[in-house]
Design a protein around this motif. Structure first.
Motif, PDB file in Angstrom:
ATOM      1  N   VAL A 359       0.844  -1.189   0.000  1.00  0.00           N
ATOM      2  CA  VAL A 359       0.000   0.000   0.000  1.00  0.00           C
ATOM      3  C   VAL A 359       0.882   1.243   0.000  1.00  0.00           C
ATOM      4  N   CYS A 360       0.362   2.306  -0.612  1.00  0.00           N
ATOM      5  CA  CYS A 360       1.112   3.555  -0.677  1.00  0.00           C
ATOM      6  C   CYS A 360       0.120   4.711  -0.734  1.00  0.00           C
ATOM      7  N   PHE A 361       0.452   5.823  -0.071  1.00  0.00           N
ATOM      8  CA  PHE A 361      -0.405   7.004  -0.048  1.00  0.00           C
ATOM      9  C   PHE A 361       0.312   8.145  -0.760  1.00  0.00           C
ATOM     10  N   ILE A 362      -0.273   8.649  -1.841  1.00  0.00           N
ATOM     11  CA  ILE A 362       0.411   9.653  -2.655  1.00  0.00           C
ATOM     12  C   ILE A 362      -0.547  10.747  -3.130  1.00  0.00           C
ATOM     13  N   SER A 363       0.033  11.756  -3.740  1.00  0.00           N
ATOM     14  CA  SER A 363      -0.717  12.728  -4.543  1.00  0.00           C
ATOM     15  C   SER A 363       0.066  12.892  -5.835  1.00  0.00           C
ATOM     16  N   GLU A 366       0.225  16.676  -6.808  1.00  0.00           N
ATOM     17  CA  GLU A 366       1.145  17.504  -6.018  1.00  0.00           C
ATOM     18  C   GLU A 366       2.513  16.847  -5.838  1.00  0.00           C
ATOM     19  N   LYS A 367       2.667  15.627  -6.383  1.00  0.00           N
ATOM     20  CA  LYS A 367       3.924  14.875  -6.307  1.00  0.00           C
ATOM     21  C   LYS A 367       4.335  14.560  -4.861  1.00  0.00           C
ATOM     22  N   ASN A 368       3.346  14.292  -4.028  1.00  0.00           N
ATOM     23  CA  ASN A 368       3.612  13.907  -2.642  1.00  0.00           C
ATOM     24  C   ASN A 368       3.897  12.409  -2.545  1.00  0.00           C
ATOM     25  N   ASN A 369       4.953  12.043  -1.814  1.00  0.00           N
ATOM     26  CA  ASN A 369       5.327  10.639  -1.548  1.00  0.00           C
ATOM     27  C   ASN A 369       5.633   9.845  -2.814  1.00  0.00           C
ATOM     28  N   ILE A 370       6.028  10.507  -3.875  1.00  0.00           N
ATOM     29  CA  ILE A 370       6.311   9.808  -5.136  1.00  0.00           C
ATOM     30  C   ILE A 370       7.563   8.932  -5.009  1.00  0.00           C
ATOM     31  N   ASN A 371       8.551   9.390  -4.250  1.00  0.00           N
ATOM     32  CA  ASN A 371       9.758   8.573  -4.061  1.00  0.00           C
ATOM     33  C   ASN A 371       9.438   7.278  -3.338  1.00  0.00           C
ATOM     34  N   GLU A 372       8.553   7.348  -2.328  1.00  0.00           N
ATOM     35  CA  GLU A 372       8.129   6.131  -1.616  1.00  0.00           C
ATOM     36  C   GLU A 372       7.388   5.193  -2.563  1.00  0.00           C
ATOM     37  N   PHE A 373       6.564   5.802  -3.429  1.00  0.00           N
ATOM     38  CA  PHE A 373       5.828   5.017  -4.420  1.00  0.00           C
ATOM     39  C   PHE A 373       6.793   4.292  -5.368  1.00  0.00           C
ATOM     40  N   LYS A 374       7.782   5.017  -5.868  1.00  0.00           N
ATOM     41  CA  LYS A 374       8.747   4.419  -6.789  1.00  0.00           C
ATOM     42  C   LYS A 374       9.544   3.310  -6.115  1.00  0.00           C
ATOM     43  N   GLU A 375       9.878   3.492  -4.858  1.00  0.00           N
ATOM     44  CA  GLU A 375      10.634   2.483  -4.122  1.00  0.00           C
ATOM     45  C   GLU A 375       9.808   1.206  -3.962  1.00  0.00           C
ATOM     46  N   LEU A 376       8.528   1.372  -3.656  1.00  0.00           N
ATOM     47  CA  LEU A 376       7.638   0.217  -3.497  1.00  0.00           C
ATOM     48  C   LEU A 376       7.495  -0.535  -4.824  1.00  0.00           C
ATOM     49  N   VAL A 377       7.286   0.207  -5.920  1.00  0.00           N
ATOM     50  CA  VAL A 377       7.150  -0.423  -7.240  1.00  0.00           C
ATOM     51  C   VAL A 377       8.447  -1.128  -7.613  1.00  0.00           C
ATOM     52  N   TYR A 378       9.574  -0.493  -7.322  1.00  0.00           N
ATOM     53  CA  TYR A 378      10.882  -1.091  -7.609  1.00  0.00           C
ATOM     54  C   TYR A 378      11.029  -2.441  -6.911  1.00  0.00           C
ATOM     55  N   GLU A 379      10.689  -2.486  -5.626  1.00  0.00           N
ATOM     56  CA  GLU A 379      10.814  -3.740  -4.864  1.00  0.00           C
ATOM     57  C   GLU A 379       9.919  -4.825  -5.460  1.00  0.00           C
ATOM     58  N   LYS A 380       8.689  -4.452  -5.818  1.00  0.00           N
ATOM     59  CA  LYS A 380       7.745  -5.428  -6.364  1.00  0.00           C
ATOM     60  C   LYS A 380       8.215  -5.939  -7.728  1.00  0.00           C
ATOM     61  N   VAL A 381       8.642  -5.022  -8.597  1.00  0.00           N
ATOM     62  CA  VAL A 381       9.088  -5.408  -9.935  1.00  0.00           C
ATOM     63  C   VAL A 381      10.347  -6.262  -9.854  1.00  0.00           C
ATOM     64  N   LEU A 382      11.266  -5.879  -8.980  1.00  0.00           N
ATOM     65  CA  LEU A 382      12.503  -6.654  -8.818  1.00  0.00           C
ATOM     66  C   LEU A 382      12.205  -8.070  -8.353  1.00  0.00           C
ATOM     67  N   ASN A 383      11.264  -8.202  -7.411  1.00  0.00           N
ATOM     68  CA  ASN A 383      10.888  -9.519  -6.897  1.00  0.00           C
ATOM     69  C   ASN A 383      10.302 -10.396  -8.004  1.00  0.00           C
ATOM     70  N   ILE A 384       9.419  -9.805  -8.829  1.00  0.00           N
ATOM     71  CA  ILE A 384       8.821 -10.552  -9.935  1.00  0.00           C
ATOM     72  C   ILE A 384       9.876 -10.891 -10.977  1.00  0.00           C
ATOM     73  N   HIS A 385      10.751  -9.942 -11.253  1.00  0.00           N
ATOM     74  CA  HIS A 385      11.798 -10.149 -12.254  1.00  0.00           C
ATOM     75  C   HIS A 385      12.710 -11.314 -11.884  1.00  0.00           C
ATOM     76  N   THR A 386      13.100 -11.387 -10.634  1.00  0.00           N
ATOM     77  CA  THR A 386      14.010 -12.461 -10.216  1.00  0.00           C
ATOM     78  C   THR A 386      13.335 -13.834 -10.279  1.00  0.00           C
ATOM     79  N   LYS A 387      12.002 -13.853 -10.156  1.00  0.00           N
ATOM     80  CA  LYS A 387      11.278 -15.126 -10.258  1.00  0.00           C
ATOM     81  C   LYS A 387      11.124 -15.555 -11.722  1.00  0.00           C
TER      82      LYS A 387
END
Length: 396
Positions: A359-363, A366-387
């Motif tokens: 889960v992630c809370f963004i705007s 207004e570009k609020n919490n976008i870095n947290e969003f990108k980090e979460l997507v990165y972790e998820k994509v990396l996990n799928i990629h390695t599988k």
């Protein structure tokens, strides 16, 4: 393609019902959405009519007394269009049109009209055209009401019946051709998906007008059309995105809506295939909308219908900058705290907590919490990629 109504400012009345399956609050909420749909289509809603019924009247949808009330208002205020919040049967359409003597639309027809005005590519136009013809086919009879007095029977077949049968044949042939054209488009899109290479596929899904296209523009630096209207985007957009050192494909898809016409779900199969073939879904939610939980349920229902409900997903709560809540004064001992009083922190302690890290809370605006969003997507994509590609892990 079937001609659509011109986007002029038509005065419109909206009509809904309260039933055992749809209480007054829900019925009013649906009419709010119908109001937004009407404005998106270029209409001006001037009045709403609601009636409590055990079930819709099979002949006129609402009761005859309420219909007379609508008729009086339509005549005295020069109303050109009446829009009903549920799909009307051919018989209901014919009966209501005869009584009100104005243009009658239902929710399905209205949504199809908006889709027709928003379709840009050949694929989207073909899909909408197919849905329109499939909607019109069983309703042809009402288009020939001026021939109602023609009597049928042996030796008495009037031109009305001949014309209707001719039109039905033409439309059936057209539907067959459109389905063949869509089958070709499906094959082309399938080839395009295969040619994109071995990259993780991520799809943005969500209710209409939740900010998917804005988010797409923000993280892919592309220019996807985005505005504060329902169904701003119909055509699927795919962009290659790189977060840190991981490349993946990000797809923006058409927004979902409650009571989505079955014709659209079927005709937009090639668009929804982007969702079916995605490795990860980013479910975007407009948390500032008072009924966002219902929106989530509607999207999940459609995802289940297209066999995508069990895909890995992340809930992205967007528009936190626009979130508001009611307050209760400290000395108020009468008011009961409800969801309308919840702060974002209160929500995080509810079923949101079951989402864990997904889960992630963004705007996006207004570009609020976008870095947290990108980090979460990165972790998820990396996990799928390695599988999916275990032998390429050394690259990362």
């Amino acid at each position: 393609m079937i001609e659509t109504r011109e986007a002029i400012s038509e005065k419109v009345v909206l009509i809904g019902i309260i039933t055992q399956h749809q209480n007054e609050d829900k019925a009013k909420e649906y009419l709010d959405e119908l109001d937004f749909l009407t404005v998106t289509a270029g209409g001006v809603p001037v009045k709403r009519f609601l009636q409590k019924l055990d079930k819709p009247n099979p002949k006129t949808f609402i009761g005859t007394g309420k219909l007379d009330e609508v008729k009086a208002y339509v005549e005295s205020n020069n109303i050109g269009t009446a829009i009903f919040d549920d799909e009307l049967s051919p018989a209901q359409l014919r009966n209501i049109e005869r009584i009100l003597d104005c243009k009658i639309l239902d929710r399905t027809n209205l949504i199809l009209d908006i889709f027709a005005s928003r379709a840009q590519t050949s694929s989207a136009k073909t899909q909408v055209e197919l849905a329109q013809y499939e909607y019109i086919l069983p309703r042809l009879t009402r288009m020939w009401t001026h021939l109602d007095k023609q009597k049928g029977g042996i030796g008495m077949r009037g031109p009305g019946e001949t014309e209707i049968e001719t039109d039905r044949r033409i439309i059936r042939d057209k539907i067959t051709l459109l389905k063949k054209k869509l089958a070709t488009i499906d094959k082309q899109m399938a080839v395009q998906r295969k040619n994109r290479g071995k990259l993780v596929r991520v799809a943005l899904v969500g209710y209409t007008n939740v900010g998917k296209s804005t988010l797409m523009n923000l993280i892919s630096k592309s220019e996807v059309f985005a505005e504060n209207k329902l169904f701003a985007t119909l055509d699927t957009t795919v962009r290659k995105v790189v977060i840190q050192n991981i490349p993946f494909l990000l797809t923006d898809t058409v927004g979902f809506i409650r009571k989505l016409p079955t014709q659209l779900v079927e005709s937009f199969k090639s668009t929804l295939d982007e969702v079916r073939e995605a490795d990860l879904l980013l479910h975007v939610v407009d948390i500032s909308h008072p009924n966002f939980e219902d929106h989530i349920a509607s999207v999940n229902k459609i995802l289940d219908e297209i066999d995508s409900g069990n895909k890995p997903s992340v809930m992205i709560f967007n528009k936190i900058d626009a979130y508001t809540h009611e307050t209760i004064e400290e000395d108020d001992l009468v008011s009961v705290k409800t969801k309308s009083h919840y702060t974002l922190e209160d929500w995080k302690k509810t079923w949101f907590n079951d989402l864990g890290k997904d889960v992630c809370f963004i705007s996006a605006q207004e570009k609020n919490n976008i870095n947290e969003f990108k980090e979460l997507v990165y972790e998820k994509v990396l996990n799928i990629h390695t599988k999916i590609f275990p032998y390429n892990n050394f690259l990362y």
